[in-house]
Motif scaffolding. Sequence first.
Motif, PDB file in Angstrom:
ATOM      1  N   TYR A 121       0.845  -1.189   0.000  1.00 23.36           N
ATOM      2  CA  TYR A 121       0.000   0.000   0.000  1.00 23.36           C
ATOM      3  C   TYR A 121       0.883   1.243   0.000  1.00 23.36           C
ATOM      4  O   TYR A 121       2.052   1.193   0.429  1.00 23.36           O
ATOM      5  CB  TYR A 121      -0.907   0.010   1.226  1.00 23.36           C
ATOM      6  CG  TYR A 121      -2.030  -1.000   1.175  1.00 23.36           C
ATOM      7  CD1 TYR A 121      -3.059  -0.883   0.236  1.00 23.36           C
ATOM      8  CD2 TYR A 121      -2.078  -2.069   2.070  1.00 23.36           C
ATOM      9  CE1 TYR A 121      -4.096  -1.806   0.200  1.00 23.36           C
ATOM     10  CE2 TYR A 121      -3.112  -2.997   2.034  1.00 23.36           C
ATOM     11  CZ  TYR A 121      -4.111  -2.853   1.090  1.00 23.36           C
ATOM     12  OH  TYR A 121      -5.133  -3.766   1.046  1.00 23.36           O
ATOM     13  N   PRO A 122       0.354   2.374  -0.487  1.00 25.99           N
ATOM     14  CA  PRO A 122       1.164   3.601  -0.539  1.00 25.99           C
ATOM     15  C   PRO A 122       1.798   3.996   0.791  1.00 25.99           C
ATOM     16  O   PRO A 122       2.868   4.609   0.824  1.00 25.99           O
ATOM     17  CB  PRO A 122       0.139   4.656  -1.006  1.00 25.99           C
ATOM     18  CG  PRO A 122      -0.856   3.880  -1.802  1.00 25.99           C
ATOM     19  CD  PRO A 122      -0.975   2.548  -1.097  1.00 25.99           C
ATOM     20  N   ASN A 123       1.170   3.618   1.909  1.00 26.23           N
ATOM     21  CA  ASN A 123       1.738   3.967   3.219  1.00 26.23           C
ATOM     22  C   ASN A 123       2.794   2.966   3.686  1.00 26.23           C
ATOM     23  O   ASN A 123       3.273   3.042   4.816  1.00 26.23           O
ATOM     24  CB  ASN A 123       0.633   4.082   4.265  1.00 26.23           C
ATOM     25  CG  ASN A 123      -0.200   2.806   4.363  1.00 26.23           C
ATOM     26  OD1 ASN A 123       0.139   1.769   3.784  1.00 26.23           O
ATOM     27  ND2 ASN A 123      -1.300   2.884   5.103  1.00 26.23           N
ATOM     28  N   GLY A 124       3.134   2.006   2.804  1.00 24.58           N
ATOM     29  CA  GLY A 124       4.190   1.062   3.131  1.00 24.58           C
ATOM     30  C   GLY A 124       3.718  -0.216   3.795  1.00 24.58           C
ATOM     31  O   GLY A 124       4.507  -1.137   3.995  1.00 24.58           O
ATOM     32  N   ILE A 125       2.446  -0.315   4.132  1.00 24.14           N
ATOM     33  CA  ILE A 125       1.913  -1.531   4.754  1.00 24.14           C
ATOM     34  C   ILE A 125       1.718  -2.600   3.694  1.00 24.14           C
ATOM     35  O   ILE A 125       1.205  -2.331   2.599  1.00 24.14           O
ATOM     36  CB  ILE A 125       0.574  -1.223   5.457  1.00 24.14           C
ATOM     37  CG1 ILE A 125       0.777  -0.190   6.567  1.00 24.14           C
ATOM     38  CG2 ILE A 125      -0.031  -2.505   6.033  1.00 24.14           C
ATOM     39  CD1 ILE A 125      -0.507   0.231   7.253  1.00 24.14           C
ATOM     40  N   ARG A 133       0.222  -5.610   1.594  1.00 21.83           N
ATOM     41  CA  ARG A 133      -1.129  -6.065   1.294  1.00 21.83           C
ATOM     42  C   ARG A 133      -1.357  -7.435   1.931  1.00 21.83           C
ATOM     43  O   ARG A 133      -0.399  -8.175   2.165  1.00 21.83           O
ATOM     44  CB  ARG A 133      -1.339  -6.148  -0.220  1.00 21.83           C
ATOM     45  CG  ARG A 133      -1.241  -4.808  -0.933  1.00 21.83           C
ATOM     46  CD  ARG A 133      -1.390  -4.964  -2.430  1.00 21.83           C
ATOM     47  NE  ARG A 133      -1.170  -3.698  -3.098  1.00 21.83           N
ATOM     48  CZ  ARG A 133      -2.116  -2.792  -3.324  1.00 21.83           C
ATOM     49  NH1 ARG A 133      -3.364  -3.033  -2.938  1.00 21.83           N
ATOM     50  NH2 ARG A 133      -1.834  -1.653  -3.930  1.00 21.83           N
TER      51      ARG A 133
END
Length: 348
Positions: free
Chosen positions: A185-189, A191
């Motif tokens: 995900y864009p926030n680095g988390i 998927r």
Amino acid sequence: MTTVSITETGAAGTGRALAAIPSPDISSISLGPLTIHFYALCILAGVVVAVYWSDRRWVALGGEKGTILDLAVPAVLFGLIGGRLYHVISDYQIYFDPDTPPNKEPIQALFIWEGGLGIWGAIPLGALGVWLVARRRGLSMSQLSFAIAPALPLAQAIGRWGNYFNQELFGRPTDLPWALEVSPYPNGILRPGMEPGEFTYHPTFLYESLWCVGLAVLLAWAGKRFDMRGGRLLALYVMGYCVGRFWIEYLRVDPANEILGLRLNNWTSLVVFLAALAYFLWAGRNLDRFSTQVVPTGHTQQGDVAAGTDDPSTESAAMTAESDHESETSAQTNANGADTTGRPQREE
């Protein structure tokens, strides 16, 4: 699109695949206040193709053009409800357990455009929508299922590409040339299903899409080659899909409830396959129960009983009157092939 470097160290620096299928950077576009999700567009495209092909098959059987479009509206609405219900119930922890990634809010269970439609709920409720309209219009469910069956897997083949745009429901990590590159995900988390340091996975959406295309071809051929009345072609579709879904599901790594070491959808595939097989065999031994007419005797294409009522005695009286009228007309016909009004008798 994500740029993939083809080097000896692998895609995205993982040291695995020398090449990979890139995943899209966006899953929707905005047109003013309107947001168009590619997931929804894929499903819509699948529905349009399925309706078009099913309608052509229905007309070839003797049905009225446009009938499938009339049936598609309740089928899609009921199918969306059923598909979403199955997804939310089988993966309830995603929406109602704050410790389960991606930690969605309960209200997001209504956000169909974010992905998550279970075919196991979509097909039976969609069929219910078709049955309700078909029953009112007096259409043969046996013939309808024959017309629609090959189009269903083709619709699924197109709709599965929605998972590609959402970067979801992928399989285990792999370094195969056709591996799918998945980005966090864009926030680095990561998927759901991703492993730290792994960015290329089995493209299970592609496996299922290709399987469904092959199944559609098989059904179209089987419908011409064998007697598939009585819903047998639809049962064959269900069996064929269950076989493919079983091994594809075995590859997937997204969070899922398990029973005795198998994912819930694996067990669902087994149970549904056996039920479809039992029906296929039963219908094969009882083909005489099923009509070859698209509209049973006593109904019109629009579903009105010929005599204006469902009462068998009234229907019989109407058929007798029609027979008497034909006899009178025949008696008026002269030997030269013209009736008493001078009109020539039409040859059949």
